[in-house]
Design a protein around this motif. Structure first.
Motif, short mmCIF file in Angstrom:
data_model
loop_
_atom_site.label_atom_id
_atom_site.label_comp_id
_atom_site.label_asym_id
_atom_site.label_seq_id
_atom_site.Cartn_x
_atom_site.Cartn_y
_atom_site.Cartn_z
N TRP C 17 0.86 -1.20 0.08
CA TRP C 17 -0.03 0.08 0.14
C TRP C 17 0.84 1.18 0.11
O TRP C 17 2.02 1.33 0.88
CB TRP C 17 -1.00 0.12 1.39
CG TRP C 17 -1.91 -1.03 1.25
CD1 TRP C 17 -1.91 -2.27 1.94
CD2 TRP C 17 -3.14 -1.11 0.54
NE1 TRP C 17 -2.90 -2.96 1.78
CE2 TRP C 17 -3.72 -2.41 0.83
CE3 TRP C 17 -3.68 -0.72 -0.53
CZ2 TRP C 17 -4.91 -3.01 0.34
CZ3 TRP C 17 -4.76 -0.88 -1.02
CH2 TRP C 17 -5.53 -2.12 -0.57
N GLU C 18 0.61 2.03 -0.90
CA GLU C 18 1.48 3.27 -0.88
C GLU C 18 0.94 4.14 0.08
O GLU C 18 -0.28 4.50 0.26
CB GLU C 18 1.13 4.05 -2.35
CG GLU C 18 1.74 3.27 -3.48
CD GLU C 18 3.02 4.35 -3.67
OE1 GLU C 18 3.56 5.03 -2.96
OE2 GLU C 18 3.42 4.05 -5.21
N VAL C 19 1.80 4.79 0.91
CA VAL C 19 1.37 5.93 1.81
C VAL C 19 2.22 7.19 1.77
O VAL C 19 3.32 7.19 1.01
CB VAL C 19 1.82 5.30 3.40
CG1 VAL C 19 0.64 4.06 3.46
CG2 VAL C 19 3.08 4.82 3.33
N SER C 20 1.53 8.12 2.20
CA SER C 20 2.30 9.56 2.32
C SER C 20 1.42 10.51 3.33
O SER C 20 0.35 10.45 3.10
CB SER C 20 2.57 10.15 1.09
OG SER C 20 2.64 11.54 1.03
N TRP C 21 2.32 11.04 4.09
CA TRP C 21 1.52 11.71 5.16
C TRP C 21 1.37 13.21 4.51
O TRP C 21 0.89 13.97 5.29
CB TRP C 21 2.34 11.76 6.51
CG TRP C 21 3.67 11.99 6.44
CD1 TRP C 21 4.90 11.08 6.67
CD2 TRP C 21 4.36 13.10 6.35
NE1 TRP C 21 5.88 11.63 6.51
CE2 TRP C 21 5.82 13.05 6.52
CE3 TRP C 21 3.87 14.56 6.56
CZ2 TRP C 21 6.68 13.86 6.53
CZ3 TRP C 21 4.98 15.69 6.53
CH2 TRP C 21 6.20 15.10 6.74
N PRO C 23 -0.07 14.76 2.02
CA PRO C 23 -1.28 15.40 1.70
C PRO C 23 -2.20 15.81 2.93
O PRO C 23 -2.91 16.85 3.22
CB PRO C 23 -2.08 14.30 0.90
CG PRO C 23 -1.10 13.37 0.31
CD PRO C 23 -0.02 13.56 1.37
N MET C 24 -2.18 14.77 4.16
CA MET C 24 -2.80 15.12 5.27
C MET C 24 -2.32 16.61 5.87
O MET C 24 -3.05 17.32 6.39
CB MET C 24 -2.84 13.84 6.08
CG MET C 24 -3.64 13.98 7.26
SD MET C 24 -3.24 12.81 8.29
CE MET C 24 -4.43 11.72 8.60
N VAL C 26 -0.81 18.93 4.60
CA VAL C 26 -0.88 20.04 3.93
C VAL C 26 -2.36 20.52 4.19
O VAL C 26 -2.65 21.44 4.45
CB VAL C 26 -0.88 19.73 2.51
CG1 VAL C 26 -1.24 21.15 1.60
CG2 VAL C 26 0.49 19.69 2.20
N TRP C 68 6.11 16.14 -0.04
CA TRP C 68 5.45 16.11 -1.20
C TRP C 68 6.42 15.94 -2.33
O TRP C 68 6.41 15.40 -3.11
CB TRP C 68 4.33 16.92 -1.52
CG TRP C 68 3.52 16.61 -2.64
CD1 TRP C 68 3.57 16.06 -3.81
CD2 TRP C 68 1.99 16.63 -2.40
NE1 TRP C 68 2.50 15.93 -4.38
CE2 TRP C 68 1.50 16.22 -3.50
CE3 TRP C 68 0.94 16.98 -1.35
CZ2 TRP C 68 0.07 16.18 -3.90
CZ3 TRP C 68 -0.35 17.01 -1.49
CH2 TRP C 68 -0.80 16.59 -2.77
N GLU C 71 9.03 13.51 -2.33
CA GLU C 71 8.37 12.25 -3.14
C GLU C 71 8.19 12.16 -4.38
O GLU C 71 8.55 11.24 -5.40
CB GLU C 71 7.14 11.95 -2.30
CG GLU C 71 7.36 11.30 -0.68
CD GLU C 71 5.90 11.31 -0.11
OE1 GLU C 71 5.87 10.73 0.90
OE2 GLU C 71 4.85 11.50 -0.95
N GLN C 75 9.54 9.29 -6.36
CA GLN C 75 8.90 8.04 -6.87
C GLN C 75 8.18 8.10 -8.09
O GLN C 75 8.09 9.33 -8.40
CB GLN C 75 7.79 8.05 -5.45
CG GLN C 75 8.53 7.81 -4.45
CD GLN C 75 7.60 7.46 -3.29
OE1 GLN C 75 6.14 7.31 -3.37
NE2 GLN C 75 7.95 7.26 -1.89
N SER C 77 4.84 7.89 -10.38
CA SER C 77 3.39 8.17 -10.10
C SER C 77 2.36 6.95 -11.02
O SER C 77 3.26 6.05 -11.66
CB SER C 77 2.78 9.41 -10.54
OG SER C 77 3.14 9.85 -11.81
#
Ligand code: HEA
Ligand code: HEA
Ligand code: CUA
Ligand SMILES: [Cu+2]
Lengths: 256, 547, 261
Positions: C17-21, C23-24, C26, C68, C71, C75, C77
């Protein structure tokens, strides 16, 4: 800005706002009550809708029952439409719906003309909205907090508001129109027989929006005249008292 | 054509971090659903409060408890208005639009077009969290002393002169609006560029098409609403005079800008709701979409084209120039043409089908009739002169509760039941769901049918007291009773969902034997990346090709 | 056209599962920075609370954006090459926001004209009409310099790109400086947003446009920063460029409507 451009812009503005004027001009001849006309149009439109709704409902019920799966794993047997059928199934219904729309629009427009064209000899009352009451100005400086009108004569209300938006809702007469600060709107109705009813504020205007209403009385001409002269008299008395008070130099509270 | 190896297995371990920081469209979709349902419950409870207060004329004062005013410091009117504000704003902005263009679009669109995710997964997550931020701002209503009381329409000058907090309204709109714009960018690109090879425009699921239409509307109209409420904010707190007549502004300007967006917004709700119905009904009837192209190019695109030219039908009694009112009466009425084409396709999809019924399909069937009741009552409202009496009455309420509060809402419920096996691997079609269905459907009719009747007789909107119309009390009483039934139904439904998600009966990956990609090519629930191998559809494939 | 990008989309299949904190961070940063700080200051007149909210929001936004970008540079997309189209769609939305603002301005103008009122209304001081010409020059020039820089980048000459990027940033910053100068002077003459109708339109349009310039400059700064730590995301460079040209074009409308009409 160059003068010419300015003129064009101004003209444009006047043009945009002038649609009103074309409609507001007086008409002559038989006066048609917007209330009656509303009731008639409503009945016609309702029939139209019941028929459309009825057809669709019946077809839906039929299809839902008729085409239940007869066995587990059964699949539908329809085929995609060929071009002719597809076009026919698009254009024919579209034409029918459109025809009905224009029929409804025409009905609506004629009623609108009645509602927006004020008969020539209409009696005018000015109405002002406040949070949270209406004030009526009958001319001659007579103001009151209820609307009293003589029967048998069209009444036109010229309306505005002093604070927020209100709306003058004459439920019994099937009419309403917003009252806005900075603008004057109008509404006319035709009390044909004596009737005691009410006006309610129907545009949200704050905490006491639901408590903004007052009586509207359509009374025989004689009664109206009596009411008016009583008002006049009272006003005269009040004025007299005021001037006396001024003469005496005393600080009397202004009469109601 | 389907083999097990094509299913992407979900990784076994997946903790909280994989949920809240996720950029996966399926999880984002589910988080949207959670947020939207939370908004629905809170706004629904406000709706109950409204019904309780309206049960009889005069004040009961109970509404104060609903908005968190336990000390009864507010007047009944103020508390009612705060509750109604929250109810209207949250139901539309925080429940329906996110449930349809957030939850359903996110979960279904990439799966249906055979894509591994949306085009910009991080921006997708940004949309999600902006939506949650908006819900948080909206919920602050209940803790601040000056609760917004400006209704979801926020008309100035009241919204400027009121002592209540207009800013939270504006920011709720901003946050959700920004989320919608980003969502539109994401989904338009996804649908245009990421369809599986072989999937031409005429092979897309109806839901994908309706989503496409809805997002075209969003990208064009949301910005105008954002501009309008921004000016409202400036007027109230910075002292500009765009809308305040005492400073030379124009009160009608705001109304025009507001409805320029908010009318199209109803089709942002209507279109995806219809799309869900199409896919559910086609699956349950195992049938082609009847006259697909008419529904798409005449219906969906027709609505997209017309929707921007009708907004003045919300301003018929506002003294707009006659030629605009009459012109927009005609355009508004003409919307029945594309909608009519859509309905013919929807009805036609049943024709020669093999219909099986389950809870999801029950809701879909009820929706068919709700479209008629809600849509056809839009017609008298579209007629300028009839609206002169009907506007601002319960009739309007009944109209949009039928088409939106019931039809679109039930479409969301139907979708949750239909795709529940996909999301969880379990079925939510359990006895409690059936009980909930009857409570909700019967209760909702008992609630909103009386509103039509008193609406025609002139019951005004946004009234917490109706002392001048004592004759309406029985109707209100019945409506309140109905809303209690709805509350029972909704509660059972949600309990059922939660139960089924963990304990529901396990089902196969394609329990409805659908032909749509999300059922035929993925596991339940699908893993990261959705598809094991690239999806490629052949010439004869359509999502509705059953025979 | 979908086929072109298909292969790439498929190649990116993930087994975790891709995750990124980011967006949250921002999103909630924005919530603190704008709605809450604004409300604290303007609605509740609590400057301290406003500062606290902004103090929570700003680092959140900055951290989120930094993460962001990091990443984005490292990474892949789900699909590449569509970002320019994405920003194009976004710009449609932006144009409509401006249209909404312009519509309000035009309504004011036309109705005050129809009512035979003076425009600009009383209370408007003399507005310097030369400065906006100069500002237009700055902005248009910056569009060209950036475009030129992009060419250099595509030719693989990163050093020159850096130079032209810096020039563009300076020009853009000069534009904002002019705005600030103008605002300060007008404020000093008592011309504030609430003065009259013209001031309302003036500040909302130029202010909103200025905010866009600021965002563009921040994007440039991010690119610059990326260059310094050694990675360039060409796609981001392109997207920022498209956005910048848009901001430039919109200015022509803003300036002609606000200053010279
Ligand atoms: C999902 C939401 C939704 C949808 C889909 C609609 C659909 C329609 N609405 Fe509704 N409406 C609202 C939500 C919605 N509305 C809301 C929320 C408000 C109130 C806002 C507020 O003030 O707070 C409102 C208010 C509202 C008004 C303003 C009333 C007032 O305040 O005075 C009007 C007036 O024209 C109107 C008309 C219509 C019409 C003509 C349609 C049409 O799209 C309906 C089309 C459907 C059909 C016509 C039925 C099916 C078609 C056929 C069977 C074909 C044949 C039919 C014919 C030829 C007639 N609506
Ligand atoms: C999607 C839109 C939507 C939906 C679904 C609803 C749902 C409901 N609405 Fe709606 N309503 C609007 C949108 C909607 N409404 C709008 C836009 C307005 C206009 C506002 C305005 O005028 O500005 C309005 C106005 C409005 C009024 C008019 C008030 C007035 O004019 O003064 C009324 C009155 O009856 C009402 C009642 C209800 C009721 C009883 C429901 C019910 O269907 C609600 C059902 C839900 C529940 C009852 C919640 C159940 C949950 C629980 C009980 C908790 C369970 C908890 C767990 C399981 C954890 N609404
Ligand atoms: Cu006055 Cu409502
Ligand atoms: Cu509408």
């Amino acid at each position: 800005m160059p003068k010419r451009l300015e003129m064009i812009v101004n003209l444009l503005g006047i043009l945009l706002l002038s649609g009103e004027a074309a409609f507001a001009k007086a008409t002559t001849g038989e006066i048609q009550s917007p209330t009656e006309a509303w009731n008639h149009t409503w009945d016609d439109v309702l029939w139209d809708l019941w028929i459309i709704g009825g057809v669709f409902t019946i077809v839906a019920v039929y299809l839902l029952i008729r085409y239940r799966a007869r066995s587990p794993g059964a699949v539908g047997t329809a085929r995609p439409l060929n071009l002719d059928m597809a076009l026919a199934w698009a254009l024919v219904p579209a034409a029918i719906f459109m025809a009905d729309d224009f029929f409804l629009a025409a009905k609506g427009w004629s009623l609108w003309n009645i509602q927006r064209q004020v008969p020539r000899d209409a009696m005018e009352v000015k109405v002002t909205g406040y949070q949270w009451y209406f004030e009526y100005d009958y001319g001659n400086g007579i103001t009151d907090s209820e609307l009293v009108v003589p029967v048998g004569r069209p009444i036109v209300l010229r309306m505005t508001s002093k604070d927020v938006i209100h709306s003058f809702g004459l439920t019994e007469y099937r009419l309403k129109e917003d009252m806005m600060p900075g603008r004057v709107t109008y509404l006319w109705f035709y009390p044909e027989k004596p009737l005691e009813t009410q006006v309610v504020c129907v545009e949200f205007c704050g905490t006491s929006h639901a408590e903004m209403y007052n009586k509207v009385r359509a009374v025989p001409k004689a009664e109206y005249d009596a009411w008016l002269s009583k008002k006049l008299e009272r006003k005269k008395k009040a004025e007299l008292r005021k001037s006396q008070a001024a003469d005496d130099g005393a600080n009397v509270e202004p009469a109601q | 054509m389907t083999t097990a190896t094509e299913f992407a297995p979900a990784p076994r371990r997946s903790g909280i971090k994989e949920w809240i920081f996720t950029t996966d469209h399926k999880r984002i979709g589910i988080l949207y659903l959670v947020g939207a349902m939370a908004a629905f419950v809170v706004a629904g409870i406000m709706g109950l409060g409204i019904r309780i207060e309206q049960m009889s004329p005069g004040e009961s004062g109970l509404i104060n408890y609903f908005v968190g005013d336990f000390a009864q410091t507010m007047t009944t009117g103020a508390a009612y208005n705060a509750a109604l504000y929250f109810h209207g704003a949250a139901m539309i902005l925080a429940f329906l639009i996110p449930a349809l263009t957030g939850f359903a679009a996110n979960y279904l669109v990439p799966l249906m077009i055979g894509a591994p995710d949306v085009a910009f997964p991080r921006i997708n997550a940004l949309s999600l969290w902006l939506f949650y931020a908006a819900i948080l701002v909206a919920l602050l209503t209940f803790v601040i002393p000056d609760k917004p009381d400006i209704m979801w329409t926020g008309y100035p000058p009241y919204s400027i002169t009121t002592s209540a907090n207009t800013a939270f309204y504006v920011f709720t709109v901003h946050l959700i609006g920004f989320a919608s714009i980003l969502g539109a960018v994401n989904f338009l690109i996804t649908i245009i560029y990421m369809r599986a090879p072989g999937m031409g425009w005429n092979k897309m699921n109806m839901f994908v098409w309706t989503t496409f239409g809805a997002f075209v509307i969003q990208i064009v109209f949301v910005p105008v609403l954002a501009a309008a409420v921004t000016l409202l904010l400036l007027d109230k707190y910075v002292g500009t005079g765009f809308f305040d007549p005492t400073r030379g502004g124009d009160v009608l300007l705001y109304q025009n800008l507001f409805w320029f967006y908010s009318h199209p917004a109803v089709y942002v709700i209507f279109l995806p709701a219809i799309g869900l119905l199409f896919d559910i009904i086609a699956t349950q009837a195992k049938n082609y979409i009847f006259n697909y192209k008419a529904a798409v190019y005449g219906g969906i695109l027709g609505i997209v084209v017309i929707t921007g030219e009708v907004w003045v039908h919300h301003l018929y009694i506002a003294g707009m120039p006659n030629w605009i009112s009459i012109g927009m009466m005609v355009t508004t009425l003409l919307i029945s043409v594309p909608v009519g084409l859509i309905l013919i396709s929807l009805w036609g999809t049943l024709y020669k089908g093999a219909i099986t019924y389950n809870v999801s399909m029950w809701y879909a069937v009820v929706c068919l009739f709700l479209i008629l009741a809600g849509g056809l009552t839009g017609i008298p409202l579209a007629i300028t002169s009839l609206t002169v009496h009907l506007s601002e009455t319960s009739f309007v309420h009944a109209h949009f509760h039928f088409i939106m509060g019931l039809m679109a809402t039930f479409a969301v419920f139907a979708a949750v039941y239909h795709w529940f096996p996909k999301m969880t691997g379990r079925s939510a079609d359990i006895p409690i769901a059936k009980i909930a269905f009857w409570f909700t459907v019967i209760g909702s009719q008992v609630t909103f049918l009386p509103l039509f009747l008193i609406g025609i007789k002139g019951m005004p909107r946004r009234y917490w007291d109706y002392a001048m119309f004592p004759e309406f009390e029985p109707y209100h009483l019945i409506a309140t009773f109905g809303s209690a039934l709805v509350a029972v139904g909704v509660t059972l439904m949600i309990v059922g969902w939660i139960y089924a998600a963990f304990r529901g009966p396990k089902v196969s990956t394609n329990p409805w034997n659908s032909k749509s990609l999300e059922w035929t090519h993925t596991e339940s629930p699908p893993g990261p990346g959705n598809f094991q191998r690239p999806v490629r559809v052949d010439e004869s494939w359509t999502p509705y090709n059953y025979n | 056209m979908q086929q072109v990008v298909q292969g790439e989309a498929r190649a990116t299949h993930e087994h975790h599962w891709e995750v990124s904190w980011a967006p949250m961070a921002v999103a909630f940063g924005v919530m603190f920075l704008i709605p809450l700080a604004f409300s604290a200051y303007f609605v509740y007149q609590r400057p301290l609370l406003a500062i606290i909210c902004a103090g929570i929001g700003t680092p959140l936004v900055l951290a989120g954006v930094a993460k962001w970008i990091h990443e984005g540079a490292t990474q892949h997309s789900a699909i590449s090459n569509v970002s320019p189209v994405g920003i194009g769609v976004f710009i449609i939305g932006e144009i409509l926001i401006f249209l909404g603002l312009f519509a309000s301005y035009w309504t004011m103008r036309i109705s005050s004209g129809a009512a035979g009122e003076l425009w600009p209304p009383a209370g408007t001081p003399h507005i310097n009409l030369v400065l906006p010409l100069f500002m237009t020059g700055l902005l248009v020039a910056s569009s060209f310099t950036y475009h030129y820089g992009e060419h250099k980048l595509n030719d693989g000459r990163k050093g020159w790109f850096l130079v032209w990027l810096l020039v563009s940033i300076i020009l853009g910053a000069g534009f904002l400086a002019c705005t600030a100068y103008e605002y300060v002077h007008l404020f000093a003459e008592g011309f504030v947003p609430g003065t009259n109708q013209y001031s309302a339109a003036f500040y909302s349009l130029t202010g909103f446009h200025g905010a866009h310039v600021l965002v563009g400059l921040l994007a440039f700064a991010a690119i610059l920063f990326g260059m310094i730590v050694g990675n360039v995301n060409k796609m981001f460079v392109k997207v920022a460029g498209i956005y910048w040209h848009f901001v430039d074009v919109i200015w022509l409308f803003v300036a002609s409507q606000v200053y010279y009409w």
